[in-house]
Motif scaffolding. Structure first.
Motif, PDB file in Angstrom:
ATOM      1  N   ARG A  16       0.827  -1.216   0.000  1.00  0.00           N
ATOM      2  CA  ARG A  16       0.000   0.000   0.000  1.00  0.00           C
ATOM      3  C   ARG A  16       0.857   1.260   0.000  1.00  0.00           C
ATOM      4  NH1 ARG A  16      -2.377  -3.193   3.666  1.00  0.00           N
ATOM      5  NH2 ARG A  16      -1.531  -2.024   5.418  1.00  0.00           N
ATOM      6  N   ARG A  17       2.011   1.178   0.666  1.00  0.00           N
ATOM      7  CA  ARG A  17       2.877   2.351   0.763  1.00  0.00           C
ATOM      8  C   ARG A  17       3.962   2.371  -0.302  1.00  0.00           C
ATOM      9  NH1 ARG A  17       2.569   0.744   6.456  1.00  0.00           N
ATOM     10  NH2 ARG A  17       1.151   2.159   7.495  1.00  0.00           N
ATOM     11  N   SER A  18       4.361   1.225  -0.800  1.00  0.00           N
ATOM     12  CA  SER A  18       5.550   1.180  -1.658  1.00  0.00           C
ATOM     13  C   SER A  18       5.281   1.030  -3.151  1.00  0.00           C
ATOM     14  CB  SER A  18       6.463   0.042  -1.206  1.00  0.00           C
ATOM     15  OG  SER A  18       5.821  -1.208  -1.360  1.00  0.00           O
ATOM     16  N   LEU A  19       4.121   0.597  -3.553  1.00  0.00           N
ATOM     17  CA  LEU A  19       3.857   0.354  -4.974  1.00  0.00           C
ATOM     18  C   LEU A  19       4.075   1.612  -5.811  1.00  0.00           C
ATOM     19  CD1 LEU A  19       3.015  -1.871  -6.937  1.00  0.00           C
ATOM     20  CD2 LEU A  19       0.653  -1.206  -6.577  1.00  0.00           C
ATOM     21  N   GLY A  20       3.637   2.739  -5.321  1.00  0.00           N
ATOM     22  CA  GLY A  20       3.787   3.983  -6.069  1.00  0.00           C
ATOM     23  C   GLY A  20       5.184   4.563  -6.037  1.00  0.00           C
ATOM     24  N   ALA A  23       7.179   5.111  -9.285  1.00  0.00           N
ATOM     25  CA  ALA A  23       6.783   6.136 -10.254  1.00  0.00           C
ATOM     26  C   ALA A  23       7.961   7.055 -10.563  1.00  0.00           C
ATOM     27  CB  ALA A  23       5.609   6.948  -9.702  1.00  0.00           C
ATOM     28  N   PRO A  24       8.129   7.434 -11.802  1.00  0.00           N
ATOM     29  CA  PRO A  24       7.316   7.156 -12.990  1.00  0.00           C
ATOM     30  C   PRO A  24       7.795   5.940 -13.790  1.00  0.00           C
ATOM     31  CG  PRO A  24       8.904   8.825 -13.545  1.00  0.00           C
ATOM     32  CD  PRO A  24       9.141   8.454 -12.089  1.00  0.00           C
ATOM     33  N   ARG A  25       8.648   5.087 -13.184  1.00  0.00           N
ATOM     34  CA  ARG A  25       9.155   3.921 -13.907  1.00  0.00           C
ATOM     35  C   ARG A  25       8.014   2.950 -14.238  1.00  0.00           C
ATOM     36  NH1 ARG A  25      11.507   4.797  -9.793  1.00  0.00           N
ATOM     37  NH2 ARG A  25      13.596   5.407  -9.315  1.00  0.00           N
ATOM     38  N   ALA A  26       8.171   2.255 -15.338  1.00  0.00           N
ATOM     39  CA  ALA A  26       7.160   1.285 -15.751  1.00  0.00           C
ATOM     40  C   ALA A  26       7.148   0.098 -14.789  1.00  0.00           C
ATOM     41  CB  ALA A  26       7.456   0.807 -17.166  1.00  0.00           C
ATOM     42  N   MET A  27       5.937  -0.360 -14.434  1.00  0.00           N
ATOM     43  CA  MET A  27       5.795  -1.501 -13.550  1.00  0.00           C
ATOM     44  C   MET A  27       4.552  -2.296 -13.923  1.00  0.00           C
ATOM     45  SD  MET A  27       5.229  -1.811  -9.433  1.00  0.00           S
ATOM     46  CE  MET A  27       6.762  -1.023  -9.022  1.00  0.00           C
ATOM     47  N   CYS A  28       4.735  -3.588 -14.072  1.00  0.00           N
ATOM     48  CA  CYS A  28       3.629  -4.502 -14.333  1.00  0.00           C
ATOM     49  C   CYS A  28       3.613  -5.533 -13.213  1.00  0.00           C
ATOM     50  CB  CYS A  28       3.808  -5.187 -15.688  1.00  0.00           C
ATOM     51  SG  CYS A  28       2.463  -6.297 -16.118  1.00  0.00           S
ATOM     52  N   ALA A  50      -1.226   4.165  -5.769  1.00  0.00           N
ATOM     53  CA  ALA A  50      -0.056   4.119  -6.647  1.00  0.00           C
ATOM     54  C   ALA A  50      -0.339   4.861  -7.957  1.00  0.00           C
ATOM     55  CB  ALA A  50       0.332   2.671  -6.927  1.00  0.00           C
ATOM     56  N   GLU A  51      -1.552   4.708  -8.493  1.00  0.00           N
ATOM     57  CA  GLU A  51      -1.912   5.426  -9.719  1.00  0.00           C
ATOM     58  C   GLU A  51      -1.860   6.940  -9.508  1.00  0.00           C
ATOM     59  OE1 GLU A  51      -5.649   3.510 -10.512  1.00  0.00           O
ATOM     60  OE2 GLU A  51      -4.737   2.145 -11.975  1.00  0.00           O
ATOM     61  N   GLN A  52      -2.233   7.393  -8.327  1.00  0.00           N
ATOM     62  CA  GLN A  52      -2.131   8.824  -8.019  1.00  0.00           C
ATOM     63  C   GLN A  52      -0.669   9.275  -8.038  1.00  0.00           C
ATOM     64  OE1 GLN A  52      -4.065   9.204  -4.221  1.00  0.00           O
ATOM     65  NE2 GLN A  52      -6.111   9.365  -5.128  1.00  0.00           N
ATOM     66  N   TRP A  53       0.212   8.461  -7.486  1.00  0.00           N
ATOM     67  CA  TRP A  53       1.636   8.786  -7.481  1.00  0.00           C
ATOM     68  C   TRP A  53       2.169   8.823  -8.911  1.00  0.00           C
ATOM     69  CZ3 TRP A  53       4.999   6.512  -3.031  1.00  0.00           C
ATOM     70  CH2 TRP A  53       4.402   6.765  -1.804  1.00  0.00           C
ATOM     71  N   TYR A  54       1.747   7.865  -9.725  1.00  0.00           N
ATOM     72  CA  TYR A  54       2.197   7.824 -11.123  1.00  0.00           C
ATOM     73  C   TYR A  54       1.701   9.061 -11.874  1.00  0.00           C
ATOM     74  CZ  TYR A  54       4.619   3.383 -11.413  1.00  0.00           C
ATOM     75  OH  TYR A  54       5.555   2.398 -11.291  1.00  0.00           O
ATOM     76  N   SER A  55       0.471   9.432 -11.643  1.00  0.00           N
ATOM     77  CA  SER A  55      -0.091  10.616 -12.296  1.00  0.00           C
ATOM     78  C   SER A  55       0.666  11.871 -11.858  1.00  0.00           C
ATOM     79  CB  SER A  55      -1.572  10.733 -11.954  1.00  0.00           C
ATOM     80  OG  SER A  55      -2.129  11.876 -12.543  1.00  0.00           O
TER      81      SER A  55
END
Length: 157
Positions: A16-20, A23-28, A50-55
């Protein structure tokens, strides 16, 4: 998973804390729906943040991706390998462009006598591992040599 890799950090650093943080590196993230080691529910819960961090990092749409696979535990399957191959092509070779469109644009047109050779590369239907190997070989054969894409500019000058 984190508990076994880095004991003591699970309360501080989890999905929950680390997935983002990538960002902005690609991750699948590839998850089996029956995976008990890395439950898909936990990744799905972490994804919106995480999507918020990527955005916020200005990452292009699609650079963070979650793929779930029905009736799969924590062992990679041929289908997962195909998904990973497609995703890696898109983000590591073609900077987010559709891999097939990029290959069509970059690859030289095959010589007229290439059709008989391609006909010999038949893959038995129903064998996803053989199909994935054949696709990977076909991708490599179609790719122009571009080692400069993977080397620092100081080494290619």
């Amino acid at each position: 998973v984190l508990c076994s890799v880095a004991p003591g950090l699970s309360g501080i650093l989890d999905a929950r804390r680390s997935l983002g943080m990538a960002a902005p590196r690609a991750m699948c993230v590839l998850c089996g729906e029956l995976d008990e080691v890395c439950p898909v529910e936990g990744v799905e819960e972490a994804l919106p943040r995480a999507e918020q961090w990527y955005s916020a990092a200005g990452a292009p749409h699609g650079r963070l991706k979650l793929c779930t696979f029905e009736n799969v535990l924590d062992t990679p399957t041929p289908e997962m390998h195909v998904e990973a191959d497609d995703w890696l092509d898109r983000w590591l070779l073609y900077d987010g462009e559709d891999p097939q469109a990029a290959r069509d644009r970059l690859a030289p047109h095959p010589p007229e006598d290439a059709a008989p050779a391609a006909a010999g590369m038949q893959v038995e239907l129903g064998d996803p591992e053989a199909a994935a190997r054949a696709r990977t070989k076909a991708h490599a054969d179609a790719m122009p040599a571009r080692p400069e894409r993977f080397l620092p500019s100081s080494l290619t000058a």
